[in-house]
Design a protein around this motif. Structure first.
Motif: not given
Length: 99
Positions: A35-38, A46-55
Motif C-alpha cells: 500500500v505504501l508502494d502504491t 502526480m508530481h510529473g513522473a512517468a507512470p510505473k506500477p506500484w511494485w
C-alpha cells in the motif's frame, strides 16, 4: 476520503509514508507494505513522473523505510484440552471452588 483525498490533485505535496500511517490509523489495522508502494507511485506520478506500477517502488520503499512493522506477535501456547475443563466436568471436590 478519510485521508483527505477527494481528487488526484489532493496528492500533490503529500508524503506517501504519512498517507500510509494515516490509513493505518483510520482503519485501525496494519496495512500491507505494498500500500505504501502504491502511495509512492501515485504521489510520484502526480508530481510529473512517468507512470510505473506500484511494485517498481518496492526496492525504494525498503531502502528508505526499512521494515514497516516489527515481527508478527507470537501467540501464547495453547492450553491442552485436559487443562481446560468446564466446571461440571471437574471432580466434585473442585466444582464448588470453580464456581
Amino acid at each position: 476520503r478519510g485521508l483527505g483525498i477527494h481528487q488526484p490533485g489532493d496528492l500533490l505535496g503529500r508524503d506517501p509514508l504519512a498517507l500510509y500511517r494515516g490509513l493505518e490509523r483510520h482503519t485501525g489495522k496494519r496495512q500491507d507494505p505494498c500500500v505504501l508502494d502504491t502511495f509512492m507511485a501515485v504521489v510520484d506520478f502526480m508530481h510529473g513522473a512517468a507512470p510505473k506500477p506500484w511494485w517498481a517502488y518496492t526496492a525504494e520503499r525498503k531502502r528508505l523505510h526499512g521494515p514497516l512493522h516489527g515481527p508478527a506477535p507470537t501467540a501464547p501456547p495453547l492450553a491442552s484440552p485436559a487443562a481446560v475443563r468446564a466446571p461440571d466436568r471437574l471432580p466434585p471436590t473442585e466444582q464448588a471452588s470453580a464456581r
